[in-house]
Structure formats: C-alpha cells, structure tokens
Design a protein around this motif. Structure first.
Motif, PDB file in Angstrom:
ATOM      1  N   GLY A   1       3.874   2.315  -8.338  1.00 16.76           N
ATOM      2  CA  GLY A   1       3.186   2.991  -9.127  1.00 16.76           C
ATOM      3  C   GLY A   1       3.447   4.118  -9.414  1.00 16.76           C
ATOM      4  N   SER A   2       2.970   4.991  -9.447  1.00 24.11           N
ATOM      5  CA  SER A   2       3.427   6.406 -10.149  1.00 24.11           C
ATOM      6  C   SER A   2       2.871   7.489  -9.132  1.00 24.11           C
ATOM      7  CB  SER A   2       2.446   6.712 -11.414  1.00 24.11           C
ATOM      8  OG  SER A   2       3.189   5.550 -12.558  1.00 24.11           O
ATOM      9  N   ALA A   3       3.686   8.720  -9.411  1.00 25.23           N
ATOM     10  CA  ALA A   3       3.508   9.991  -8.688  1.00 25.23           C
ATOM     11  C   ALA A   3       3.690  10.073  -6.862  1.00 25.23           C
ATOM     12  CB  ALA A   3       2.008  10.571  -8.407  1.00 25.23           C
ATOM     13  N   ILE A   4       4.230   8.599  -6.529  1.00 28.03           N
ATOM     14  CA  ILE A   4       4.970   8.395  -5.318  1.00 28.03           C
ATOM     15  C   ILE A   4       5.677   9.315  -4.978  1.00 28.03           C
ATOM     16  CG2 ILE A   4       6.173   6.321  -3.853  1.00 28.03           C
ATOM     17  CD1 ILE A   4       4.323   4.793  -6.218  1.00 28.03           C
ATOM     18  N   ARG A   5       6.065   9.975  -3.869  1.00 30.68           N
ATOM     19  CA  ARG A   5       7.388  10.445  -3.695  1.00 30.68           C
ATOM     20  C   ARG A   5       8.037  10.517  -1.762  1.00 30.68           C
ATOM     21  NH1 ARG A   5       5.060  15.039  -0.113  1.00 30.68           N
ATOM     22  NH2 ARG A   5       6.581  16.285  -1.054  1.00 30.68           N
ATOM     23  N   GLU A   6       7.980   9.013  -1.718  1.00 26.49           N
ATOM     24  CA  GLU A   6       8.558   9.104  -1.062  1.00 26.49           C
ATOM     25  C   GLU A   6       9.319   8.250  -1.171  1.00 26.49           C
ATOM     26  OE1 GLU A   6       8.466  10.195   2.266  1.00 26.49           O
ATOM     27  OE2 GLU A   6       6.417  11.366   1.355  1.00 26.49           O
ATOM     28  N   ALA A   7      10.488   8.068  -0.397  1.00 27.25           N
ATOM     29  CA  ALA A   7      11.746   7.020  -0.972  1.00 27.25           C
ATOM     30  C   ALA A   7      11.174   5.676   0.136  1.00 27.25           C
ATOM     31  CB  ALA A   7      13.072   7.723  -0.417  1.00 27.25           C
ATOM     32  N   ALA A   8      11.077   5.598   0.984  1.00 26.53           N
ATOM     33  CA  ALA A   8      10.913   5.250   1.861  1.00 26.53           C
ATOM     34  C   ALA A   8       9.195   3.547   0.894  1.00 26.53           C
ATOM     35  CB  ALA A   8       9.705   5.299   3.276  1.00 26.53           C
TER      36      ALA A   8
ATOM     37  N   ASP B   1       0.790  -0.941  -0.369  1.00 20.34           N
ATOM     38  CA  ASP B   1       0.151  -0.159   0.242  1.00 20.34           C
ATOM     39  C   ASP B   1       1.085   1.500   0.208  1.00 20.34           C
ATOM     40  OD1 ASP B   1      -2.101  -1.331   0.259  1.00 20.34           O
ATOM     41  OD2 ASP B   1      -2.587  -1.318   2.185  1.00 20.34           O
ATOM     42  N   VAL B   2       0.789   1.770  -1.070  1.00 21.85           N
ATOM     43  CA  VAL B   2       1.492   2.895  -0.858  1.00 21.85           C
ATOM     44  C   VAL B   2       0.912   4.993  -1.090  1.00 21.85           C
ATOM     45  CG1 VAL B   2       3.375   1.971  -1.541  1.00 21.85           C
ATOM     46  CG2 VAL B   2       1.466   3.178  -3.926  1.00 21.85           C
ATOM     47  N   SER B   3       1.599   5.739  -1.187  1.00 18.94           N
ATOM     48  CA  SER B   3       0.770   6.814  -1.105  1.00 18.94           C
ATOM     49  C   SER B   3       0.818   7.306  -2.218  1.00 18.94           C
ATOM     50  CB  SER B   3       1.805   7.614  -0.397  1.00 18.94           C
ATOM     51  OG  SER B   3       2.960   7.667  -0.895  1.00 18.94           O
TER      52      SER B   3
ATOM     53  N   GLY C   1      17.881   8.842  -2.644  1.00 13.55           N
ATOM     54  CA  GLY C   1      17.014   8.123  -1.632  1.00 13.55           C
ATOM     55  C   GLY C   1      16.315   6.984  -2.534  1.00 13.55           C
ATOM     56  N   ILE C   2      15.470   7.347  -3.046  1.00 12.25           N
ATOM     57  CA  ILE C   2      15.595   6.050  -4.346  1.00 12.25           C
ATOM     58  C   ILE C   2      17.135   5.024  -4.607  1.00 12.25           C
ATOM     59  CG2 ILE C   2      14.051   4.993  -5.795  1.00 12.25           C
ATOM     60  CD1 ILE C   2      12.198   8.036  -5.530  1.00 12.25           C
ATOM     61  N   ALA C   3      17.747   5.723  -4.899  1.00 13.84           N
ATOM     62  CA  ALA C   3      18.513   5.296  -6.024  1.00 13.84           C
ATOM     63  C   ALA C   3      19.374   4.508  -5.017  1.00 13.84           C
ATOM     64  CB  ALA C   3      19.701   5.945  -6.691  1.00 13.84           C
ATOM     65  N   SER C   4      20.010   5.238  -3.731  1.00 13.32           N
ATOM     66  CA  SER C   4      20.186   4.226  -2.797  1.00 13.32           C
ATOM     67  C   SER C   4      20.287   3.123  -2.663  1.00 13.32           C
ATOM     68  CB  SER C   4      20.958   4.979  -1.902  1.00 13.32           C
ATOM     69  OG  SER C   4      21.193   4.062  -0.609  1.00 13.32           O
TER      70      SER C   4
ATOM     71  N   GLY D   1       7.748  10.813  -8.058  1.00 15.74           N
ATOM     72  CA  GLY D   1       6.629  12.013  -8.296  1.00 15.74           C
ATOM     73  C   GLY D   1       8.145  12.756  -9.058  1.00 15.74           C
ATOM     74  N   LEU D   2       7.117  14.071  -9.069  1.00 14.77           N
ATOM     75  CA  LEU D   2       7.985  14.785  -9.564  1.00 14.77           C
ATOM     76  C   LEU D   2       9.005  15.783  -8.501  1.00 14.77           C
ATOM     77  CD1 LEU D   2       5.768  17.286 -11.812  1.00 14.77           C
ATOM     78  CD2 LEU D   2       7.723  14.867 -12.146  1.00 14.77           C
TER      79      LEU D   2
END
Length: 384
Positions: A179-186, A134-136, A220-223, A213-214
């Motif tokens: 998903g798409s338009a997701i901001r949180e690296a977590a 479940d993602v934001s 953080g995501i890349a790490s 997300g833009l």
C-alpha cells in the motif's frame, strides 16, 4: 522545501496555479533511501510524477523505473533506458506493454497466474504476492489487502512459480507492495515474514515495493526486508519508492480569489481538484503555508473553483485571514499532484518549475485552452 520568499518569487514570475519543485529535496530523499537500504536497487515508481526532468535527474543518479502503463513505458523508451533499468507492473497490462517491455528486455511483474501465458519464454519475471494484510492506511491505498485487486494469493504463489518455470520464464523472484502512505515498520514486517515462509526454490530477487509514509522508519523497514531476503536465499533486494522521493520536493501555489461565509468560512482559490486530486480522492491532508502577512487568524476551508462540493484542498485549517491576490502554498504535493491533474471543466493544467542550483527552470509549460482540445479537432483554432 523552498523558502517562502522563493515560493512567492515563483508565484509572481510564473503565475498560479503552479507546481514548484526543489531539486535538492529530491536528491536528499534519494540519499535517505540509500542510507537505509544500502546496496538495494532503487526503481522509481514513476506514477508519482513522471515529468521528464525528474526522470532524467533520477536516472543520472542510478535509479531505474517501475512503469505501469503504455505511456510510462514510452517515456522510459524515450529516455533511452535499457531493459535492466525497467520493471513493468500493473494488474491489466495491454498487448502494447507486453510487446514493448519484452522488446526492451524489461522485467515483468506477474500480477495473476494467467499472465504466465502472456509473456514470451525467456522473459524475466517476478511474481507479485498479495499478503492479505490489514494495514494502517486508506482503503483506496491498501494494495496488499485480501480484498484488493493486486497480486497472487499466498496459497497460489508456489504453484504460480512452478507454472512460470514450466512455461520457460526466468523467475527472478517475488514482489510485494502492501500500500501507500504507510508509516509503521511492523506493517511491512508482517508482509515480508509471510513471503519468507514460502517455498519457491532458488530465486535471486526480493522486491519489497515502496509505499513508505514520508515520516516512516526506513531503517526499520529495511532491516525487516533484508531478513526476508536472506530467509528466501535471494541475493538482491529491490525497492520501488515513488511518493517518498518526490512528495516533499513539490508545492502547489495558488492565489486567493475571494472569501465567502455560508455555514462555513471559505477561502476560494484558483486551484482545486483539477490541480490536486488527492484530498478529494482519499482524504489526503497537505500542510499549508501562507505566503502573506494576513490579519487575524481564522478557521477556513480552502475551496477550489470546480462546481463540486468536494472540491476542497483543505478543511478546517487555521490561516491568517487573507486578501484577494494573496498566495498560499500547498506543501508535500510533488507526488500525485501534477501527475493526477486533469482538464475537467476544460481547465488548462498548470505549469511546473524546478529550482536547482540557484535558478528556476520551466519543466512543463502552462497549457493553453487550445492544448486541451487539440486532439478533438483536425486543426485547433488559434485564439486571438
């Protein structure tokens, strides 16, 4: 994004509705991706915007393509792409896609176990994993949720890899797109951690999709993606940005045709759901820029011309009160704008122009009415 003066210039030169793109912003977005992900291979999710000029620009900068339809595969073939530049994805591939993709030597993303029998031995494949998260983001954009139609369940992945290898497929690795338009690296980190725990033997690729997300934390995501790649023993990291590369480059320009007061205050404009579906489809919010010096500010709904109550480009937005003929720019519209535009109501799709190196270039001419109905008739009539 382009200056208000340039946007106004485009509206006057080319008319409205009109899509405009800033070539420099596309280059800048690609630079940010490469700065964050280092030596990862970049494949553009071309469903975001498949205009040939944009595809050619990205290919010239070393970007490959993710295709999810026969039409998109036909586009990359027309570009002369090699198989190594192409990923074939999607939950319901047609025979045409299998045949064309295999003839090109493309890498296939298997979305379900039964696809193992549909590709020829020797085909390079990735197995798409559904991490059941479940993602934001909006439900329509949550492709990694347990209830979504995408990917293979975690408990079936190891068996799926075994079946693919037994069938003679070249299993290059795993694929995930949450998903798409997701901001949180977590959110991404949780998905990558689930993949890292799988025992799938020797692989060389981890494809972590896109969907950022833009304003997402790319570093953080890349790490977290690199940690998962290393845990799986893969040597290559692949990413598939779509909206991130082109959204901020584009704007939809529209003109005011009238103002109206009912139970709400409306600015009626010449563009709507047929030009930009995202607000109606999943409640997307786009920044607006008034290209005029209006009167007292008011709170308005920006309404399009369709006979649909949901045909709103924006709701409850504060704008200077406009006059008929004033132009408004709907920003961050370079992705899933022109690509999702339709001919509903027999409306002609808008022109698209790009600003590059100080000059405008028409990269898609405005449709004429006869273009809309041409396929319905043996010979389309010519309008007087």
């Amino acid at each position: 994004m382009l200056s208000p003066a340039l946007l106004q210039d485009a509206a006057e030169r080319f008319g409205t509705p009109l899509y405009v793109y800033d070539a420099a912003e596309i280059d800048g977005a690609l630079g940010r991706v490469r700065a964050a992900f280092g030596d990862a291979r970049v494949f553009y999710a071309m469903k975001a915007n498949s205009n040939f000029t944009i595809l050619e620009r990205l290919r010239a900068r070393g970007v490959g393509f993710e295709a999810v339809s026969p039409g998109e595969l036909a586009r990359v073939r027309h570009l002369g792409c090699a198989g190594s530049e192409v990923i074939v994805n999607g939950p319901a591939k047609t025979r045409e896609e299998y045949e064309l993709g295999q003839a090109m030597g493309a890498t296939f993303v298997l979305d379900r176990l039964s696809e193992v029998a549909l590709v020829a031995p020797g085909t390079a494949v990735l197995l798409r994993v559904n991490p059941a998260l479940d993602v934001s983001t909006h439900d329509h954009l949550a492709t990694g949720a347990a209830k979504s139609k995408f990917g293979v369940r975690l408990e079936d992945v190891e068996r799926g890899v075994k079946l693919a290898r037994e069938a003679g497929l070249v299993v290059r690795g795993l694929h995930v797109h949450i998903g798409s338009a997701i901001r949180e690296a977590a959110d991404f980190g949780m998905a990558f951690e689930k993949l890292a725990k799988l025992d799938v033997g020797t692989i060389d690729v981890l494809d972590v999709g896109g969907g950022w997300g833009l304003d997402a934390d790319l570093s953080g995501i890349a790490s977290k993606a690199r940690q998962a790649r290393d845990a799986l023993g893969a040597s290559e990291l692949w990413v598939e940005p779509g909206r991130y590369l082109v959204a901020r480059s584009g704007a939809l320009l529209t003109r005011v045709v009238g103002l109206k007061q009912t139970g709400r205050s409306f600015v009626i404009v010449d563009a709507g759901m047929t030009e930009l579906m995202r607000p109606m489809l999943y409640g997307a919010s786009h920044p607006l820029l008034a290209l005029y010096a209006g009167g007292t500010e008011g709170v308005f709904d920006l309404a399009g011309p369709a006979c649909e109550s949901g045909d709103l480009l924006a709701s409850n937005v504060t704008l200077p009160t406009p006059s008929v003929g004033d132009a408004v720019a709907v920003l961050e519209a370079g992705a899933y704008g022109a690509a999702m535009s339709s001919t509903y109501l027999s409306r002609s799709r808008p022109a698209e122009v790009m600003y590059d190196a100080g000059a405008w270039q028409v990269i898609r001419r405005r449709e004429r009415p006869e273009d809309v109905w041409r396929a319905e008739l043996a010979e389309a009539p010519t309008l007087a």
